[in-house]
Write a protein that holds these residues in place. Structure first.
Motif, PDB file in Angstrom:
ATOM      1  N   VAL A 248      12.042  -7.341   2.525  1.00 22.68           N
ATOM      2  CA  VAL A 248      12.021  -7.223   1.068  1.00 22.68           C
ATOM      3  C   VAL A 248      11.728  -5.772   0.728  1.00 22.68           C
ATOM      4  CG1 VAL A 248      10.864  -7.898  -1.064  1.00 22.68           C
ATOM      5  CG2 VAL A 248      11.202  -9.594   0.745  1.00 22.68           C
ATOM      6  N   THR A 249      12.535  -5.175  -0.139  1.00 30.02           N
ATOM      7  CA  THR A 249      12.286  -3.808  -0.600  1.00 30.02           C
ATOM      8  C   THR A 249      12.168  -3.789  -2.120  1.00 30.02           C
ATOM      9  OG1 THR A 249      14.656  -3.322  -0.730  1.00 30.02           O
ATOM     10  CG2 THR A 249      13.537  -2.773   1.337  1.00 30.02           C
ATOM     11  N   GLN A 250      11.501  -2.771  -2.626  1.00 27.37           N
ATOM     12  CA  GLN A 250      11.340  -2.599  -4.072  1.00 27.37           C
ATOM     13  C   GLN A 250      11.449  -1.128  -4.450  1.00 27.37           C
ATOM     14  OE1 GLN A 250       7.526  -5.202  -3.899  1.00 27.37           O
ATOM     15  NE2 GLN A 250       8.071  -5.115  -6.082  1.00 27.37           N
ATOM     16  N   GLN A 251      11.730  -0.906  -5.717  1.00 32.14           N
ATOM     17  CA  GLN A 251      11.643   0.425  -6.326  1.00 32.14           C
ATOM     18  C   GLN A 251      10.527   0.353  -7.362  1.00 32.14           C
ATOM     19  OE1 GLN A 251      15.915   0.889  -7.430  1.00 32.14           O
ATOM     20  NE2 GLN A 251      15.701   2.930  -6.537  1.00 32.14           N
ATOM     21  N   ILE A 252       9.320   0.554  -6.904  1.00 29.42           N
ATOM     22  CA  ILE A 252       8.182   0.525  -7.811  1.00 29.42           C
ATOM     23  C   ILE A 252       8.177   1.764  -8.699  1.00 29.42           C
ATOM     24  CG2 ILE A 252       5.638   0.604  -7.888  1.00 29.42           C
ATOM     25  CD1 ILE A 252       5.629  -1.217  -5.441  1.00 29.42           C
ATOM     26  N   LYS A 253       8.727   2.847  -8.196  1.00 30.10           N
ATOM     27  CA  LYS A 253       8.793   4.104  -8.958  1.00 30.10           C
ATOM     28  C   LYS A 253      10.247   4.572  -9.093  1.00 30.10           C
ATOM     29  CE  LYS A 253       5.892   5.856  -5.986  1.00 30.10           C
ATOM     30  NZ  LYS A 253       4.878   6.643  -5.225  1.00 30.10           N
ATOM     31  N   PRO A 254      11.093   3.813  -9.773  1.00 32.46           N
ATOM     32  CA  PRO A 254      12.503   4.217  -9.892  1.00 32.46           C
ATOM     33  C   PRO A 254      12.689   5.542 -10.610  1.00 32.46           C
ATOM     34  CG  PRO A 254      11.996   2.436 -11.419  1.00 32.46           C
ATOM     35  CD  PRO A 254      10.808   2.576 -10.525  1.00 32.46           C
ATOM     36  N   GLN A 255      11.744   5.892 -11.456  1.00 35.33           N
ATOM     37  CA  GLN A 255      11.846   7.172 -12.162  1.00 35.33           C
ATOM     38  C   GLN A 255      11.635   8.350 -11.211  1.00 35.33           C
ATOM     39  OE1 GLN A 255       9.374   5.066 -12.289  1.00 35.33           O
ATOM     40  NE2 GLN A 255       7.410   6.139 -12.222  1.00 35.33           N
ATOM     41  N   VAL A 256      10.966   8.117 -10.083  1.00 34.56           N
ATOM     42  CA  VAL A 256      10.725   9.163  -9.090  1.00 34.56           C
ATOM     43  C   VAL A 256      11.764   9.104  -7.975  1.00 34.56           C
ATOM     44  CG1 VAL A 256       9.041  10.175  -7.493  1.00 34.56           C
ATOM     45  CG2 VAL A 256       8.245   9.043  -9.595  1.00 34.56           C
ATOM     46  N   TYR A 257      12.089   7.875  -7.533  1.00 30.73           N
ATOM     47  CA  TYR A 257      13.031   7.664  -6.441  1.00 30.73           C
ATOM     48  C   TYR A 257      14.142   6.706  -6.893  1.00 30.73           C
ATOM     49  CZ  TYR A 257       8.910   9.529  -4.132  1.00 30.73           C
ATOM     50  OH  TYR A 257       7.832  10.313  -3.800  1.00 30.73           O
ATOM     51  N   PRO A 258      15.074   7.212  -7.677  1.00 28.72           N
ATOM     52  CA  PRO A 258      16.097   6.337  -8.270  1.00 28.72           C
ATOM     53  C   PRO A 258      17.145   5.819  -7.284  1.00 28.72           C
ATOM     54  CG  PRO A 258      16.523   8.629  -8.843  1.00 28.72           C
ATOM     55  CD  PRO A 258      15.196   8.611  -8.173  1.00 28.72           C
ATOM     56  N   LYS A 259      17.299   6.480  -6.131  1.00 28.77           N
ATOM     57  CA  LYS A 259      18.388   6.126  -5.218  1.00 28.77           C
ATOM     58  C   LYS A 259      17.949   5.274  -4.030  1.00 28.77           C
ATOM     59  CE  LYS A 259      20.983  10.397  -6.136  1.00 28.77           C
ATOM     60  NZ  LYS A 259      21.570  11.620  -5.494  1.00 28.77           N
ATOM     61  N   VAL A 260      16.650   5.238  -3.736  1.00 25.65           N
ATOM     62  CA  VAL A 260      16.183   4.553  -2.527  1.00 25.65           C
ATOM     63  C   VAL A 260      14.938   3.716  -2.822  1.00 25.65           C
ATOM     64  CG1 VAL A 260      17.099   6.271  -0.915  1.00 25.65           C
ATOM     65  CG2 VAL A 260      14.798   6.571  -1.865  1.00 25.65           C
ATOM     66  N   ASP A 261      14.652   2.798  -1.892  1.00 29.06           N
ATOM     67  CA  ASP A 261      13.439   1.989  -1.994  1.00 29.06           C
ATOM     68  C   ASP A 261      12.204   2.849  -1.753  1.00 29.06           C
ATOM     69  OD1 ASP A 261      12.461   1.540   1.096  1.00 29.06           O
ATOM     70  OD2 ASP A 261      14.643   1.702   0.956  1.00 29.06           O
ATOM     71  N   ASP A 262      11.092   2.460  -2.358  1.00 26.53           N
ATOM     72  CA  ASP A 262       9.827   3.125  -2.067  1.00 26.53           C
ATOM     73  C   ASP A 262       8.785   2.146  -1.515  1.00 26.53           C
ATOM     74  OD1 ASP A 262       8.446   1.938  -4.418  1.00 26.53           O
ATOM     75  OD2 ASP A 262       9.693   3.322  -5.573  1.00 26.53           O
ATOM     76  N   GLU A 263       9.189   0.888  -1.351  1.00 28.57           N
ATOM     77  CA  GLU A 263       8.292  -0.147  -0.838  1.00 28.57           C
ATOM     78  C   GLU A 263       9.094  -1.106   0.032  1.00 28.57           C
ATOM     79  OE1 GLU A 263       4.535  -1.557  -0.351  1.00 28.57           O
ATOM     80  OE2 GLU A 263       5.010   0.028  -1.789  1.00 28.57           O
ATOM     81  N   ALA A 264       8.584  -1.433   1.223  1.00 27.56           N
ATOM     82  CA  ALA A 264       9.313  -2.327   2.119  1.00 27.56           C
ATOM     83  C   ALA A 264       8.351  -3.128   2.982  1.00 27.56           C
ATOM     84  CB  ALA A 264      10.263  -1.528   3.016  1.00 27.56           C
ATOM     85  N   THR A 265       8.675  -4.389   3.157  1.00 23.30           N
ATOM     86  CA  THR A 265       7.967  -5.255   4.102  1.00 23.30           C
ATOM     87  C   THR A 265       9.022  -5.917   4.990  1.00 23.30           C
ATOM     88  OG1 THR A 265       6.139  -5.694   2.587  1.00 23.30           O
ATOM     89  CG2 THR A 265       6.450  -7.243   4.401  1.00 23.30           C
ATOM     90  N   ILE A 266       8.836  -5.803   6.287  1.00 25.22           N
ATOM     91  CA  ILE A 266       9.795  -6.333   7.258  1.00 25.22           C
ATOM     92  C   ILE A 266       9.074  -7.320   8.159  1.00 25.22           C
ATOM     93  CG2 ILE A 266      11.463  -5.733   9.057  1.00 25.22           C
ATOM     94  CD1 ILE A 266      11.343  -2.825   7.993  1.00 25.22           C
ATOM     95  N   VAL A 267       9.640  -8.500   8.317  1.00 25.70           N
ATOM     96  CA  VAL A 267       9.070  -9.522   9.194  1.00 25.70           C
ATOM     97  C   VAL A 267      10.001  -9.730  10.382  1.00 25.70           C
ATOM     98  CG1 VAL A 267       8.281 -11.916   9.397  1.00 25.70           C
ATOM     99  CG2 VAL A 267       7.920 -10.661   7.257  1.00 25.70           C
ATOM    100  N   LEU A 268       9.453  -9.577  11.587  1.00 26.93           N
ATOM    101  CA  LEU A 268      10.208  -9.756  12.822  1.00 26.93           C
ATOM    102  C   LEU A 268       9.773 -11.058  13.475  1.00 26.93           C
ATOM    103  CD1 LEU A 268       9.804  -6.160  14.327  1.00 26.93           C
ATOM    104  CD2 LEU A 268      11.494  -6.969  12.665  1.00 26.93           C
ATOM    105  N   THR A 269      10.739 -11.881  13.854  1.00 21.81           N
ATOM    106  CA  THR A 269      10.447 -13.154  14.504  1.00 21.81           C
ATOM    107  C   THR A 269      10.780 -13.076  15.988  1.00 21.81           C
ATOM    108  OG1 THR A 269      10.987 -14.342  12.469  1.00 21.81           O
ATOM    109  CG2 THR A 269      10.918 -15.635  14.481  1.00 21.81           C
TER     110      THR A 269
END
Length: 387
Positions: A248-269
């Motif tokens: 899951v990724t998010q753009q919590i600060k789209p005004q600062v980073y409009p082109k890329v995610d700034d938050e990510a959580t990755i779960v490996l099984t």
């Protein structure tokens, strides 16, 4: 040293003994000089990665490996580095190919965008020149496979440099898990990496230009800091590939980073374990720490030189951590040892482990895009130990 002679010796005896002594000293000194290893040579490719700022000052005083060239097409950037670190302008070239032809390094340390890694490896591999690059290995599996093929064809080694590779606590945690079997079979590994954000902490404009570009960096926080967790978890899992990836990724600060995610959580099984990677440009402070849980205990790594260990029926302790020995204590010592043929890259820095890292990041991007879990095809584990 003062040499005295017995008074009863004749002058001829004294001269003969003195000539033998000086000849012995000459041979000893000659042997010492001949046994001293010749420094390896390396060049720097690119300066628009801010990690070069921390790399160059310590590299200048090395005796085991010598800087012979710097390839940087941006002449303004090159002049700024030359001025800041008192580097001779004779070291600088605007073309990678020109630098390799004239400086003839045995290896290069790469500080370009991640997208450029492929071109650097393919160019250097064709000339038999080893490559060390700042993490991650590649922006995609397509690039990673091309680099793997080029390295094999050219007979070169690829080293991926992570700051966390040189943390004594990480190696101590690995030893507790695999050598001492202190916490039983692995069940869960949680890795936290990141900071307040590259712009917030003052990264240079040259760095930000590509770091916040989805093509040149392959993503945002997911790529920038997700790679640390993927690297550490793959290593701790002894090279085992996960069976599935969900992100899951998010753009919590789209005004600062409009082109890329700034938050990510990755779960490996994995069949009997789980890995969780928390990569963020939104932490309140810099962090690179992890938690390793086994069937009978845990190892926490809150700092690069500190551990917390708890095992069944025992209170938590803080084991003493030994400093890492050369050449495993810093990237240049490691590169120099590779150049001398003393070691082959393995573990956290190796191409094998980082092919799995790239596979994880590719799957994570696809999972975040589609909202679905990505199942990975079965495959062989990566090799994580010295060859």
């Amino acid at each position: 040293m003062i040499i005295t002679w017995p008074v009863k010796w004749k002058q001829d005896d004294i001269m003969h003994a003195r000539s033998i002594l000086f000849a012995t000293l000459f041979v000893a000194v000659g042997l010492h000089v001949e046994s001293a290893p010749t420094p390896g040579t390396y060049a720097i490719v690119g300066l628009n990665h801010d990690h070069a700022r921390g790399f160059i000052p310590g590299a200048r005083s090395r005796q085991d490996i010598r800087l012979v060239g710097i390839a940087e097409p941006n002449q303004d950037l090159a002049k700024r580095y030359a001025s800041a670190y008192q580097l001779s302008t004779n070291l600088f070239f605007t073309s990678l190919e020109d630098m390799l032809e004239k400086a003839r390094p045995q290896a290069v340390a790469t500080f370009t965008s991640t997208f450029e890694h492929r071109r650097v490896v393919e160019t250097c591999a064709a000339r038999g020149i080893h490559v060390m690059m700042e993490k991650p290995l590649a922006v995609s599996m397509e690039h990673a496979r091309a680099m793997e093929a080029a390295a094999k064809k050219g007979g070169i080694h690829i080293i991926v440099n992570y700051e966390t590779t040189w943390y004594p606590a990480n190696q101590a945690a690995y030893d507790l898990v695999h050598e001492k079997k202190a916490i039983g079979d692995l069940r869960k590994i949680v890795v936290h990496d990141g900071h307040q954000g590259p712009k917030e902490i003052g990264c240079s404009a040259d760095f930000l230009e590509w770091l916040t570009d989805p093509v040149l960096n392959g993503g945002g926080a997911l790529t920038d800091f997700g790679c640390y967790g993927a690297d550490l978890i793959t290593w701790l899992m002894n090279g085992e590939r996960p069976t599935a990836v969900f992100a899951v990724t998010q753009q919590i600060k789209p005004q600062v980073y409009p082109k890329v995610d700034d938050e990510a959580t990755i779960v490996l099984t994995y069949p009997h374990a789980q890995g969780i990677i928390q990569a963020s440009w939104n932490w309140p402070f810099n962090r690179k720490d992890m938690e390793v849980y086994g069937r009978t205990g845990y190892v926490l790594v809150p700092e690069k030189d500190r551990l917390q260990l708890r095992t069944a029926n025992a209170a938590e302790t803080q084991p003493v951590i030994s400093p890492l020995a050369e050449p495993n204590n810093d990237p240049l010592s490691y590169l120099a040892a590779v150049v001398r043929g003393e070691i082959r890259p393995a573990g956290l820095s190796s191409l094998e482990v980082n092919m799995v890292v790239t596979e994880i990041l590719d799957a994570a991007r696809e999972s975040a895009r589609t909202g679905k879990r990505i199942n990975l095809a079965p495959g062989s584990p990566a090799k994580v130990r010295e060859q």
